[in-house]
Design a protein around this motif. Structure first.
Motif, mmCIF file in Angstrom:
data_model
loop_
_atom_site.group_PDB
_atom_site.id
_atom_site.type_symbol
_atom_site.label_atom_id
_atom_site.label_comp_id
_atom_site.label_asym_id
_atom_site.label_seq_id
_atom_site.Cartn_x
_atom_site.Cartn_y
_atom_site.Cartn_z
ATOM 1 N N TYR A 155 -41.366 112.474 140.913
ATOM 2 C CA TYR A 155 -40.899 111.092 140.830
ATOM 3 C C TYR A 155 -42.107 110.171 141.046
ATOM 4 O O TYR A 155 -42.407 109.742 142.140
ATOM 5 C CB TYR A 155 -39.833 110.831 141.891
ATOM 6 N N GLY A 156 -42.819 109.909 139.936
ATOM 7 C CA GLY A 156 -43.988 109.046 139.978
ATOM 8 C C GLY A 156 -43.723 107.728 139.269
ATOM 9 O O GLY A 156 -42.566 107.366 139.000
ATOM 10 N N PRO A 157 -44.783 106.991 138.906
ATOM 11 C CA PRO A 157 -44.632 105.675 138.280
ATOM 12 C C PRO A 157 -43.847 105.687 136.976
ATOM 13 O O PRO A 157 -43.052 104.775 136.730
ATOM 14 C CB PRO A 157 -46.085 105.244 138.046
ATOM 15 N N LEU A 158 -44.059 106.705 136.131
ATOM 16 C CA LEU A 158 -43.341 106.740 134.858
ATOM 17 C C LEU A 158 -41.846 106.954 135.063
ATOM 18 O O LEU A 158 -41.023 106.349 134.375
ATOM 19 C CB LEU A 158 -43.912 107.845 133.964
ATOM 20 N N THR A 159 -41.501 107.821 136.005
ATOM 21 C CA THR A 159 -40.083 108.041 136.304
ATOM 22 C C THR A 159 -39.468 106.775 136.888
ATOM 23 O O THR A 159 -38.339 106.384 136.532
ATOM 24 C CB THR A 159 -39.918 109.209 137.289
ATOM 25 N N LYS A 160 -40.191 106.125 137.771
ATOM 26 C CA LYS A 160 -39.706 104.883 138.395
ATOM 27 C C LYS A 160 -39.469 103.804 137.335
ATOM 28 O O LYS A 160 -38.429 103.131 137.336
ATOM 29 C CB LYS A 160 -40.710 104.384 139.428
ATOM 30 N N LYS A 161 -40.411 103.667 136.409
ATOM 31 C CA LYS A 161 -40.273 102.676 135.342
ATOM 32 C C LYS A 161 -39.065 102.978 134.463
ATOM 33 O O LYS A 161 -38.292 102.084 134.103
ATOM 34 C CB LYS A 161 -41.545 102.649 134.497
ATOM 35 N N ALA A 162 -38.899 104.247 134.114
ATOM 36 C CA ALA A 162 -37.776 104.643 133.267
ATOM 37 C C ALA A 162 -36.445 104.351 133.945
ATOM 38 O O ALA A 162 -35.499 103.867 133.309
ATOM 39 C CB ALA A 162 -37.877 106.129 132.925
ATOM 40 N N ILE A 163 -36.350 104.642 135.231
ATOM 41 C CA ILE A 163 -35.115 104.380 135.970
ATOM 42 C C ILE A 163 -34.828 102.887 136.010
ATOM 43 O O ILE A 163 -33.676 102.447 135.852
ATOM 44 C CB ILE A 163 -35.206 104.972 137.394
ATOM 45 N N GLU A 164 -35.852 102.077 136.212
ATOM 46 C CA GLU A 164 -35.658 100.626 136.272
ATOM 47 C C GLU A 164 -35.125 100.082 134.945
ATOM 48 O O GLU A 164 -34.231 99.230 134.930
ATOM 49 C CB GLU A 164 -36.975 99.939 136.635
ATOM 50 N N ILE A 165 -35.665 100.584 133.829
ATOM 51 C CA ILE A 165 -35.180 100.148 132.515
ATOM 52 C C ILE A 165 -33.726 100.576 132.319
ATOM 53 O O ILE A 165 -32.892 99.801 131.854
ATOM 54 C CB ILE A 165 -36.063 100.722 131.394
ATOM 55 N N ALA A 166 -33.430 101.820 132.690
ATOM 56 C CA ALA A 166 -32.064 102.326 132.534
ATOM 57 C C ALA A 166 -31.083 101.523 133.382
ATOM 58 O O ALA A 166 -29.973 101.215 132.942
ATOM 59 C CB ALA A 166 -32.009 103.803 132.913
ATOM 60 N N GLU A 167 -31.471 101.192 134.602
ATOM 61 C CA GLU A 167 -30.602 100.410 135.478
ATOM 62 C C GLU A 167 -30.288 99.049 134.880
ATOM 63 O O GLU A 167 -29.153 98.577 134.916
ATOM 64 C CB GLU A 167 -31.268 100.247 136.852
ATOM 65 N N GLU A 168 -31.311 98.425 134.306
ATOM 66 C CA GLU A 168 -31.116 97.095 133.723
ATOM 67 C C GLU A 168 -30.213 97.156 132.496
ATOM 68 O O GLU A 168 -29.308 96.331 132.331
ATOM 69 C CB GLU A 168 -32.462 96.495 133.341
ATOM 70 N N LYS A 169 -30.446 98.137 131.647
ATOM 71 C CA LYS A 169 -29.694 98.215 130.401
ATOM 72 C C LYS A 169 -28.235 98.601 130.606
ATOM 73 O O LYS A 169 -27.357 98.188 129.861
ATOM 74 C CB LYS A 169 -30.356 99.218 129.447
ATOM 75 N N HIS A 170 -27.968 99.426 131.622
ATOM 76 C CA HIS A 170 -26.607 99.941 131.810
ATOM 77 C C HIS A 170 -25.906 99.381 133.045
ATOM 78 O O HIS A 170 -24.796 99.808 133.365
ATOM 79 C CB HIS A 170 -26.639 101.470 131.887
ATOM 80 N N ASP A 171 -26.555 98.438 133.732
ATOM 81 C CA ASP A 171 -25.970 97.822 134.923
ATOM 82 C C ASP A 171 -25.541 98.882 135.936
ATOM 83 O O ASP A 171 -24.398 98.906 136.414
ATOM 84 C CB ASP A 171 -24.776 96.947 134.535
ATOM 85 N N ILE A 172 -26.468 99.782 136.256
ATOM 86 C CA ILE A 172 -26.215 100.822 137.236
ATOM 87 C C ILE A 172 -27.304 100.789 138.292
ATOM 88 O O ILE A 172 -28.319 100.115 138.136
ATOM 89 C CB ILE A 172 -26.160 102.223 136.580
ATOM 90 N N ASP A 173 -27.084 101.481 139.381
ATOM 91 C CA ASP A 173 -28.050 101.498 140.478
ATOM 92 C C ASP A 173 -28.169 102.916 141.002
ATOM 93 O O ASP A 173 -27.246 103.453 141.609
ATOM 94 C CB ASP A 173 -27.597 100.551 141.599
ATOM 95 N N PHE A 174 -29.312 103.548 140.751
ATOM 96 C CA PHE A 174 -29.515 104.926 141.166
ATOM 97 C C PHE A 174 -29.573 105.086 142.680
ATOM 98 O O PHE A 174 -29.382 106.170 143.204
ATOM 99 C CB PHE A 174 -30.808 105.480 140.546
ATOM 100 N N GLN A 175 -29.858 104.003 143.370
ATOM 101 C CA GLN A 175 -29.918 104.086 144.826
ATOM 102 C C GLN A 175 -28.538 103.989 145.453
ATOM 103 O O GLN A 175 -28.227 104.662 146.431
ATOM 104 C CB GLN A 175 -30.823 102.972 145.380
ATOM 105 N N ASP A 176 -27.684 103.121 144.869
ATOM 106 C CA ASP A 176 -26.344 102.928 145.429
ATOM 107 C C ASP A 176 -25.362 103.993 144.953
ATOM 108 O O ASP A 176 -24.348 104.254 145.601
ATOM 109 C CB ASP A 176 -25.808 101.538 145.056
#
Length: 332
Positions: A155-176
Protein backbone atom coordinates in the motif's frame (compact mmCIF):
# COMPACT_ATOMS: atom_id res chain seq x y z
CA UNK A 1 -22.13 1.54 -25.06
CA UNK A 2 -20.95 1.87 -21.52
CA UNK A 3 -21.36 5.31 -20.01
CA UNK A 4 -20.97 6.75 -16.51
CA UNK A 5 -18.13 5.00 -14.74
CA UNK A 6 -16.27 3.93 -17.85
CA UNK A 7 -16.33 7.35 -19.46
CA UNK A 8 -15.31 9.12 -16.25
CA UNK A 9 -12.39 6.72 -15.87
CA UNK A 10 -11.35 7.31 -19.45
CA UNK A 11 -11.15 11.04 -18.78
CA UNK A 12 -9.29 10.75 -15.50
CA UNK A 13 -6.60 8.15 -16.04
CA UNK A 14 -3.61 7.74 -18.30
CA UNK A 15 -4.43 4.08 -18.73
CA UNK A 16 -7.01 4.60 -21.44
CA UNK A 17 -4.59 6.18 -23.91
CA UNK A 18 -1.91 3.68 -22.86
CA UNK A 19 -4.14 0.69 -23.53
CA UNK A 20 -5.18 1.98 -26.93
CA UNK A 21 -1.55 2.44 -27.96
CA UNK A 22 -0.27 -1.00 -26.93
CA UNK A 23 -0.33 -4.39 -28.65
CA UNK A 24 -3.13 -6.57 -27.30
CA UNK A 25 -0.74 -9.11 -25.79
CA UNK A 26 0.73 -6.47 -23.47
CA UNK A 27 -2.48 -5.53 -21.74
CA UNK A 28 -4.82 -8.49 -22.26
CA UNK A 29 -6.66 -9.14 -19.01
CA UNK A 30 -4.94 -6.29 -17.17
CA UNK A 31 -7.68 -3.71 -17.71
CA UNK A 32 -10.99 -5.58 -18.06
CA UNK A 33 -13.15 -2.45 -17.90
CA UNK A 34 -11.68 -1.21 -21.18
CA UNK A 35 -12.03 -4.66 -22.70
CA UNK A 36 -15.68 -4.69 -21.61
CA UNK A 37 -16.24 -1.32 -23.25
CA UNK A 38 -14.81 -2.58 -26.54
CA UNK A 39 -16.93 -5.73 -26.45
CA UNK A 40 -20.18 -3.95 -25.63
CA UNK A 41 -19.60 -1.39 -28.36
CA UNK A 42 -19.23 -4.27 -30.84
CA UNK A 43 -22.83 -5.28 -29.95
CA UNK A 44 -22.68 -8.60 -31.87
CA UNK A 45 -19.83 -10.77 -33.10
CA UNK A 46 -20.39 -13.67 -35.49
CA UNK A 47 -18.55 -16.14 -37.69
CA UNK A 48 -16.14 -14.35 -40.02
CA UNK A 49 -15.73 -11.22 -37.89
CA UNK A 50 -12.24 -10.14 -36.95
CA UNK A 51 -10.50 -7.43 -34.96
CA UNK A 52 -9.82 -6.25 -31.41
CA UNK A 53 -13.26 -7.11 -30.06
CA UNK A 54 -12.89 -10.72 -31.27
CA UNK A 55 -9.45 -10.94 -29.64
CA UNK A 56 -10.94 -9.79 -26.32
CA UNK A 57 -13.80 -12.26 -26.71
CA UNK A 58 -11.33 -15.09 -27.33
CA UNK A 59 -9.26 -14.05 -24.32
CA UNK A 60 -12.25 -14.05 -21.97
CA UNK A 61 -13.43 -17.41 -23.28
CA UNK A 62 -9.89 -18.73 -22.81
CA UNK A 63 -9.75 -17.49 -19.22
CA UNK A 64 -13.01 -19.36 -18.55
CA UNK A 65 -11.62 -22.56 -20.17
CA UNK A 66 -13.98 -22.50 -23.15
CA UNK A 67 -11.39 -21.68 -25.80
CA UNK A 68 -7.84 -23.04 -25.99
CA UNK A 69 -6.71 -22.10 -29.49
CA UNK A 70 -4.67 -19.14 -30.74
CA UNK A 71 -5.97 -15.68 -29.78
CA UNK A 72 -5.80 -14.20 -33.26
CA UNK A 73 -8.84 -11.93 -33.52
CA UNK A 74 -10.51 -14.18 -36.12
CA UNK A 75 -13.92 -15.57 -35.23
CA UNK A 76 -13.65 -18.97 -36.84
CA UNK A 77 -15.05 -22.43 -36.19
CA UNK A 78 -13.26 -22.98 -32.85
CA UNK A 79 -14.28 -19.58 -31.45
CA UNK A 80 -17.86 -20.17 -32.59
CA UNK A 81 -17.79 -23.58 -30.88
CA UNK A 82 -16.49 -21.98 -27.66
CA UNK A 83 -19.33 -19.44 -27.73
CA UNK A 84 -21.86 -22.25 -28.15
CA UNK A 85 -20.40 -24.14 -25.17
CA UNK A 86 -20.60 -21.00 -23.02
CA UNK A 87 -24.19 -20.33 -24.12
CA UNK A 88 -25.19 -23.94 -23.38
CA UNK A 89 -23.66 -23.86 -19.89
CA UNK A 90 -25.46 -20.62 -19.07
CA UNK A 91 -28.89 -21.63 -20.38
CA UNK A 92 -28.83 -19.25 -23.32
CA UNK A 93 -30.05 -19.70 -26.87
CA UNK A 94 -27.21 -21.54 -28.63
CA UNK A 95 -26.34 -19.52 -31.72
CA UNK A 96 -22.56 -19.32 -31.79
CA UNK A 97 -22.94 -15.56 -32.10
CA UNK A 98 -21.74 -13.28 -29.33
CA UNK A 99 -24.70 -10.92 -29.04
CA UNK A 100 -25.08 -8.41 -26.22
CA UNK A 101 -26.71 -10.96 -23.93
CA UNK A 102 -23.79 -13.35 -24.38
CA UNK A 103 -21.20 -10.59 -23.98
CA UNK A 104 -22.87 -9.35 -20.81
CA UNK A 105 -23.01 -12.89 -19.44
CA UNK A 106 -19.25 -13.18 -19.98
CA UNK A 107 -18.72 -9.94 -18.05
CA UNK A 108 -21.06 -11.14 -15.31
CA UNK A 109 -19.14 -14.39 -14.88
CA UNK A 110 -15.88 -12.43 -14.80
CA UNK A 111 -17.23 -10.11 -12.11
CA UNK A 112 -18.46 -13.05 -10.05
CA UNK A 113 -14.92 -14.41 -10.09
CA UNK A 114 -13.54 -11.11 -8.81
CA UNK A 115 -16.16 -10.91 -6.08
CA UNK A 116 -15.31 -14.45 -5.01
CA UNK A 117 -11.73 -13.32 -4.40
CA UNK A 118 -12.97 -10.44 -2.28
CA UNK A 119 -14.43 -12.95 0.15
CA UNK A 120 -10.83 -13.67 1.19
CA UNK A 121 -10.24 -10.14 2.49
CA UNK A 122 -9.53 -10.41 6.20
CA UNK A 123 -9.78 -6.77 7.28
CA UNK A 124 -9.03 -3.16 6.46
CA UNK A 125 -6.11 -1.89 4.40
CA UNK A 126 -4.06 1.20 5.16
CA UNK A 127 -0.94 3.04 3.94
CA UNK A 128 2.27 1.11 4.56
CA UNK A 129 0.56 -2.26 4.81
CA UNK A 130 2.16 -5.09 2.83
CA UNK A 131 -0.20 -8.05 2.58
CA UNK A 132 -2.23 -10.36 0.39
CA UNK A 133 -5.28 -8.17 1.15
CA UNK A 134 -3.56 -5.18 -0.46
CA UNK A 135 -2.80 -7.29 -3.52
CA UNK A 136 -6.48 -8.20 -3.87
CA UNK A 137 -7.42 -4.52 -3.49
CA UNK A 138 -4.87 -3.54 -6.15
CA UNK A 139 -6.26 -6.10 -8.58
CA UNK A 140 -9.80 -4.83 -8.04
CA UNK A 141 -8.70 -1.22 -8.50
CA UNK A 142 -6.87 -2.22 -11.65
CA UNK A 143 -10.07 -3.81 -12.96
CA UNK A 144 -11.64 -0.34 -13.02
CA UNK A 145 -8.57 1.33 -14.49
CA UNK A 146 -7.71 3.26 -11.32
CA UNK A 147 -4.49 1.44 -10.41
CA UNK A 148 -1.59 1.48 -12.87
CA UNK A 149 1.24 0.08 -10.75
CA UNK A 150 2.62 -3.35 -10.06
CA UNK A 151 0.45 -5.84 -8.20
CA UNK A 152 2.91 -6.16 -5.32
CA UNK A 153 0.71 -6.10 -2.21
CA UNK A 154 2.32 -2.86 -0.97
CA UNK A 155 0.00 0.00 0.00
CA UNK A 156 2.16 2.81 -1.38
CA UNK A 157 1.49 6.12 -3.17
CA UNK A 158 0.01 4.56 -6.31
CA UNK A 159 -2.43 2.44 -4.31
CA UNK A 160 -3.36 5.46 -2.19
CA UNK A 161 -3.99 7.58 -5.29
CA UNK A 162 -6.11 4.87 -6.90
CA UNK A 163 -8.23 4.49 -3.77
CA UNK A 164 -8.78 8.25 -3.57
CA UNK A 165 -10.00 8.37 -7.18
CA UNK A 166 -12.29 5.39 -6.61
CA UNK A 167 -13.73 6.95 -3.46
CA UNK A 168 -14.52 10.18 -5.28
CA UNK A 169 -16.08 8.52 -8.30
CA UNK A 170 -18.24 6.05 -6.36
CA UNK A 171 -18.94 8.06 -3.19
CA UNK A 172 -17.44 5.38 -0.95
CA UNK A 173 -14.97 5.43 1.91
CA UNK A 174 -12.47 2.62 2.33
CA UNK A 175 -11.72 3.73 5.87
CA UNK A 176 -15.32 3.83 7.09
CA UNK A 177 -16.42 0.71 5.22
CA UNK A 178 -14.89 -2.73 4.88
CA UNK A 179 -13.01 -2.96 1.56
CA UNK A 180 -15.26 -5.81 0.48
CA UNK A 181 -18.36 -3.62 0.91
CA UNK A 182 -16.76 -0.78 -1.05
CA UNK A 183 -15.80 -3.05 -3.90
CA UNK A 184 -19.23 -4.63 -3.97
CA UNK A 185 -20.57 -1.13 -4.65
CA UNK A 186 -18.03 -0.61 -7.44
CA UNK A 187 -18.67 -3.97 -9.07
CA UNK A 188 -22.42 -3.44 -8.89
CA UNK A 189 -21.94 -0.20 -10.81
CA UNK A 190 -20.12 -2.14 -13.52
CA UNK A 191 -22.82 -4.80 -13.56
CA UNK A 192 -25.65 -2.33 -14.00
CA UNK A 193 -23.85 -0.42 -16.73
CA UNK A 194 -23.14 -3.61 -18.64
CA UNK A 195 -26.77 -4.67 -18.19
CA UNK A 196 -27.98 -1.33 -19.49
CA UNK A 197 -25.90 -1.83 -22.61
CA UNK A 198 -27.71 -5.11 -23.37
CA UNK A 199 -31.12 -3.50 -23.41
CA UNK A 200 -32.80 -2.31 -26.57
CA UNK A 201 -33.16 1.48 -26.62
CA UNK A 202 -36.72 2.61 -26.02
CA UNK A 203 -37.86 5.76 -27.78
CA UNK A 204 -40.15 8.22 -26.06
CA UNK A 205 -42.92 7.54 -28.56
CA UNK A 206 -43.13 3.90 -27.49
CA UNK A 207 -43.76 4.97 -23.91
CA UNK A 208 -46.54 7.29 -25.01
CA UNK A 209 -48.33 4.33 -26.58
CA UNK A 210 -48.69 2.58 -23.21
CA UNK A 211 -52.35 2.44 -22.23
CA UNK A 212 -52.69 3.61 -18.64
CA UNK A 213 -55.76 3.18 -16.55
CA UNK A 214 -57.23 5.59 -14.00
CA UNK A 215 -55.02 7.44 -11.56
CA UNK A 216 -51.81 5.85 -12.77
CA UNK A 217 -51.70 7.96 -15.93
CA UNK A 218 -50.32 10.98 -14.06
CA UNK A 219 -47.59 8.86 -12.45
CA UNK A 220 -46.45 7.42 -15.79
CA UNK A 221 -46.52 10.80 -17.52
CA UNK A 222 -44.54 12.42 -14.71
CA UNK A 223 -41.98 9.60 -14.70
CA UNK A 224 -41.67 9.76 -18.48
CA UNK A 225 -41.00 13.53 -18.36
CA UNK A 226 -37.69 12.90 -16.60
CA UNK A 227 -36.21 10.31 -18.99
CA UNK A 228 -32.55 11.25 -19.44
CA UNK A 229 -32.15 12.87 -16.02
CA UNK A 230 -28.69 11.87 -14.74
CA UNK A 231 -28.12 9.37 -11.94
CA UNK A 232 -26.85 10.95 -8.71
CA UNK A 233 -26.21 8.91 -5.59
CA UNK A 234 -28.67 10.20 -2.97
CA UNK A 235 -30.37 12.39 -5.59
CA UNK A 236 -34.00 13.36 -5.06
CA UNK A 237 -34.57 16.18 -7.58
CA UNK A 238 -34.63 16.73 -11.37
CA UNK A 239 -30.96 17.71 -11.20
CA UNK A 240 -30.23 14.05 -10.46
CA UNK A 241 -31.99 10.97 -9.00
CA UNK A 242 -31.06 7.68 -7.43
CA UNK A 243 -33.63 4.92 -7.88
CA UNK A 244 -35.69 5.47 -4.73
CA UNK A 245 -35.30 9.26 -4.92
CA UNK A 246 -36.84 9.11 -8.39
CA UNK A 247 -39.80 7.05 -7.17
CA UNK A 248 -40.43 9.31 -4.21
CA UNK A 249 -40.25 12.44 -6.38
CA UNK A 250 -42.67 11.04 -8.99
CA UNK A 251 -45.23 9.91 -6.42
CA UNK A 252 -44.92 13.12 -4.38
CA UNK A 253 -45.55 15.13 -7.56
CA UNK A 254 -48.83 13.25 -7.88
CA UNK A 255 -49.71 13.92 -4.25
CA UNK A 256 -48.75 10.50 -2.90
CA UNK A 257 -46.23 10.20 -0.08
CA UNK A 258 -44.00 7.14 -0.06
CA UNK A 259 -40.89 6.24 1.99
CA UNK A 260 -37.38 7.25 0.91
CA UNK A 261 -35.55 3.90 0.66
CA UNK A 262 -36.22 0.89 -1.58
CA UNK A 263 -36.59 -1.40 1.43
CA UNK A 264 -39.15 0.88 3.06
CA UNK A 265 -41.09 1.26 -0.20
CA UNK A 266 -41.14 -2.54 -0.46
CA UNK A 267 -42.61 -2.78 3.04
CA UNK A 268 -45.00 0.12 2.35
CA UNK A 269 -46.67 -1.24 -0.79
CA UNK A 270 -49.28 -3.98 -1.14
CA UNK A 271 -48.02 -7.17 -2.83
CA UNK A 272 -49.52 -8.19 -6.19
CA UNK A 273 -49.13 -11.46 -8.04
CA UNK A 274 -48.12 -9.84 -11.31
CA UNK A 275 -47.49 -6.15 -11.99
CA UNK A 276 -49.94 -3.81 -13.69
CA UNK A 277 -49.05 -0.48 -15.25
CA UNK A 278 -48.10 1.92 -12.46
CA UNK A 279 -47.04 -0.73 -9.92
CA UNK A 280 -43.53 -0.64 -8.46
CA UNK A 281 -41.29 -3.56 -9.45
CA UNK A 282 -38.38 -4.56 -7.21
CA UNK A 283 -35.02 -6.21 -7.80
CA UNK A 284 -32.20 -7.65 -5.71
CA UNK A 285 -28.94 -6.16 -6.99
CA UNK A 286 -25.93 -5.28 -4.85
CA UNK A 287 -27.19 -6.69 -1.54
CA UNK A 288 -29.72 -9.28 -0.33
CA UNK A 289 -33.32 -8.13 -0.43
CA UNK A 290 -34.90 -5.29 -2.43
CA UNK A 291 -32.21 -2.80 -3.48
CA UNK A 292 -33.49 -1.40 -6.78
CA UNK A 293 -36.96 -0.48 -8.03
CA UNK A 294 -38.84 1.15 -10.88
CA UNK A 295 -42.35 1.82 -12.17
CA UNK A 296 -43.92 -0.83 -14.39
CA UNK A 297 -45.01 0.38 -17.85
CA UNK A 298 -46.48 -2.83 -19.22
CA UNK A 299 -45.16 -5.23 -21.85
CA UNK A 300 -42.26 -6.21 -19.56
CA UNK A 301 -40.84 -2.68 -19.40
CA UNK A 302 -40.21 -0.43 -16.41
CA UNK A 303 -38.90 3.10 -15.94
CA UNK A 304 -36.26 3.71 -13.29
CA UNK A 305 -33.20 5.72 -12.34
CA UNK A 306 -30.34 3.47 -13.43
CA UNK A 307 -26.68 4.35 -13.46
CA UNK A 308 -27.09 5.83 -16.94
CA UNK A 309 -29.89 8.06 -15.66
CA UNK A 310 -33.67 7.77 -15.85
CA UNK A 311 -34.40 5.21 -18.56
CA UNK A 312 -36.74 2.48 -19.68
CA UNK A 313 -35.52 -1.11 -19.31
CA UNK A 314 -36.80 -4.56 -20.14
CA UNK A 315 -37.47 -6.86 -17.19
CA UNK A 316 -36.84 -9.92 -19.34
CA UNK A 317 -33.19 -9.31 -20.11
CA UNK A 318 -30.98 -11.83 -18.35
CA UNK A 319 -29.72 -9.29 -15.82
CA UNK A 320 -33.08 -8.03 -14.55
CA UNK A 321 -35.06 -11.25 -14.88
CA UNK A 322 -32.84 -13.23 -12.52
CA UNK A 323 -32.92 -10.40 -9.95
CA UNK A 324 -36.66 -9.72 -9.97
CA UNK A 325 -38.24 -10.02 -6.51
CA UNK A 326 -41.85 -8.96 -7.07
CA UNK A 327 -44.22 -6.04 -7.45
CA UNK A 328 -46.06 -3.82 -4.99
CA UNK A 329 -49.02 -1.53 -5.46
CA UNK A 330 -48.99 1.91 -3.93
CA UNK A 331 -52.16 3.32 -2.45
CA UNK A 332 -54.05 0.11 -1.61
Amino acid sequence: MLNGTVESIAKNTLLYSFVLSQPFALYAGAYPIFENKTLLEAEELEYGDHGEAVRILQYKLNELSYYDDKIDGELGVLTEHAIKKFQRDHNMTITGQANKETIYALIEVEIEGHLKRLENLSGSVYPGLHSEDVKIVQESLQYFGYYEGEIDGMYGPLTKKAIEIAEEKHDIDFQDEAPQQSFNTMYESERQQAAAATQTSTKQSSIKQVQVQGGNSGIIQTAYAYVGTPYVWGGTSPSGFDCSGFLQFVYNTEGISIPRTVTDIWNFGSPVGSPSVGDVVFFETYKPGPSHAGIYLGDGKFIHAGLDGVEVSNMYTSYWEQRYLGAKRIGE
